[in-house]
Design a protein around this motif. Sequence first.
Motif, PDB file in Angstrom:
ATOM      1  N   HIS A 131      -6.765   0.296   9.634  1.00  9.73           N
ATOM      2  CA  HIS A 131      -5.606  -0.576   9.839  1.00  9.73           C
ATOM      3  C   HIS A 131      -4.381  -0.212   8.994  1.00  9.73           C
ATOM      4  CE1 HIS A 131      -6.697  -2.711   6.151  1.00  9.73           C
ATOM      5  NE2 HIS A 131      -5.542  -3.355   6.242  1.00  9.73           N
ATOM      6  N   ASP A 132      -4.568   0.345   7.812  1.00 10.88           N
ATOM      7  CA  ASP A 132      -3.423   0.711   6.971  1.00 10.88           C
ATOM      8  C   ASP A 132      -3.267   2.224   6.832  1.00 10.88           C
ATOM      9  OD1 ASP A 132      -2.313  -1.765   6.469  1.00 10.88           O
ATOM     10  OD2 ASP A 132      -3.251  -2.028   4.514  1.00 10.88           O
ATOM     11  N   TYR A 133      -3.765   2.965   7.790  1.00  8.12           N
ATOM     12  CA  TYR A 133      -3.695   4.420   7.745  1.00  8.12           C
ATOM     13  C   TYR A 133      -2.259   4.922   7.528  1.00  8.12           C
ATOM     14  CZ  TYR A 133      -4.107   9.286   9.179  1.00  8.12           C
ATOM     15  OH  TYR A 133      -4.051  10.654   9.222  1.00  8.12           O
ATOM     16  N   ASP A 134      -1.294   4.254   8.154  1.00  7.48           N
ATOM     17  CA  ASP A 134       0.102   4.705   8.046  1.00  7.48           C
ATOM     18  C   ASP A 134       0.909   3.926   6.998  1.00  7.48           C
ATOM     19  OD1 ASP A 134       0.681   2.253   9.258  1.00  7.48           O
ATOM     20  OD2 ASP A 134       1.349   3.134  11.143  1.00  7.48           O
ATOM     21  N   TYR A 135       0.237   3.205   6.131  1.00  9.45           N
ATOM     22  CA  TYR A 135       0.941   2.330   5.183  1.00  9.45           C
ATOM     23  C   TYR A 135       1.948   3.071   4.305  1.00  9.45           C
ATOM     24  CZ  TYR A 135       1.991  -1.062   1.610  1.00  9.45           C
ATOM     25  OH  TYR A 135       2.672  -1.887   0.749  1.00  9.45           O
TER      26      TYR A 135
ATOM     27  N   LEU B 182       2.488   4.251  13.914  1.00 12.59           N
ATOM     28  CA  LEU B 182       2.208   5.658  13.621  1.00 12.59           C
ATOM     29  C   LEU B 182       0.705   5.947  13.743  1.00 12.59           C
ATOM     30  CD1 LEU B 182       4.565   6.335  10.564  1.00 12.59           C
ATOM     31  CD2 LEU B 182       5.005   6.735  12.994  1.00 12.59           C
ATOM     32  N   THR B 183      -0.100   4.994  13.323  1.00  9.88           N
ATOM     33  CA  THR B 183      -1.558   5.137  13.453  1.00  9.88           C
ATOM     34  C   THR B 183      -1.943   5.204  14.923  1.00  9.88           C
ATOM     35  OG1 THR B 183      -1.892   3.937  11.382  1.00  9.88           O
ATOM     36  CG2 THR B 183      -3.783   4.110  12.866  1.00  9.88           C
ATOM     37  N   VAL B 184      -1.375   4.319  15.711  1.00 11.73           N
ATOM     38  CA  VAL B 184      -1.658   4.308  17.155  1.00 11.73           C
ATOM     39  C   VAL B 184      -1.298   5.663  17.759  1.00 11.73           C
ATOM     40  CG1 VAL B 184      -0.947   3.303  19.365  1.00 11.73           C
ATOM     41  CG2 VAL B 184      -1.471   1.810  17.430  1.00 11.73           C
ATOM     42  N   ASN B 185      -0.114   6.168  17.428  1.00 11.75           N
ATOM     43  CA  ASN B 185       0.314   7.461  17.983  1.00 11.75           C
ATOM     44  C   ASN B 185      -0.615   8.594  17.565  1.00 11.75           C
ATOM     45  OD1 ASN B 185       2.479   6.239  19.243  1.00 11.75           O
ATOM     46  ND2 ASN B 185       3.922   6.730  17.603  1.00 11.75           N
ATOM     47  N   GLU B 186      -1.058   8.571  16.325  1.00 15.86           N
ATOM     48  CA  GLU B 186      -1.911   9.653  15.833  1.00 15.86           C
ATOM     49  C   GLU B 186      -3.319   9.627  16.429  1.00 15.86           C
ATOM     50  OE1 GLU B 186      -3.343  11.791  11.724  1.00 15.86           O
ATOM     51  OE2 GLU B 186      -1.440  10.722  11.811  1.00 15.86           O
ATOM     52  N   PHE B 187      -3.838   8.432  16.699  1.00 15.11           N
ATOM     53  CA  PHE B 187      -5.236   8.324  17.138  1.00 15.11           C
ATOM     54  C   PHE B 187      -5.398   7.993  18.622  1.00 15.11           C
ATOM     55  CE2 PHE B 187      -5.518   7.955  12.567  1.00 15.11           C
ATOM     56  CZ  PHE B 187      -6.608   8.768  12.293  1.00 15.11           C
ATOM     57  N   LYS B 188      -4.278   7.900  19.349  1.00 13.19           N
ATOM     58  CA  LYS B 188      -4.345   7.629  20.797  1.00 13.19           C
ATOM     59  C   LYS B 188      -5.173   8.728  21.471  1.00 13.19           C
ATOM     60  CE  LYS B 188      -1.305   5.489  23.791  1.00 13.19           C
ATOM     61  NZ  LYS B 188      -0.700   4.432  23.244  1.00 13.19           N
ATOM     62  N   GLY B 189      -6.140   8.313  22.261  1.00 14.00           N
ATOM     63  CA  GLY B 189      -6.999   9.261  22.962  1.00 14.00           C
ATOM     64  C   GLY B 189      -8.293   9.570  22.226  1.00 14.00           C
TER      65      GLY B 189
END
Length: 180
Positions: A51-55, A68-75
């Motif tokens: 949840h705080d990967y992009d903090y 940013l986390t969503v963009n990095e891990f999408k897929g």
Amino acid sequence: MRDKIFNLLEKKYSGNKNLLKHMLAVEACMRGLAMHFKEDPEKWGLAGLLHDYDYLETKDNLKIHGKLTVNEFKGSVDEDILHAIEAHPGNIPRESLMDKALYSCDPLTGLIVASVLMHPSRKIKNVDTKFIRNRFKEKRFAAGANREQIKKCEELGISLDQFIEICLNSMKNISEDLGL
């Protein structure tokens, strides 16, 4: 998947052990809540861990926190996990139980840690729900732990005391990892 992500987090946050411990605490709470609701603890735990990967990149602009986390891990990570991550800062609507749980347990972990550190023993095993609840009532104590956000746990259909108890017990299970 969990081990791969944890290794990634360990590298990324090697200089910020407290943030890593926070993510572990939220992971533990999410696993405990998943078991309570008969949901998938691996999936819910992963939402808490990530949840705080992009903090560090978003701490000065919380409107993009989670994105940013969503963009990095999408897929590579399930969409419902990514939705919970994006919803946890309050930037998009919370729809699922997972979304609501993550939103409320994020600040609760900080309140629990602060409570443990001010307990005479400084050990989580000696802290109970009543002790946390009393600290919750002290508005100036751990002021960064948003009480209104924590109280949204009632959207899950459980009381604040049940919510605290589940999260506290979940964190007790990983007390060594948390240094508590």
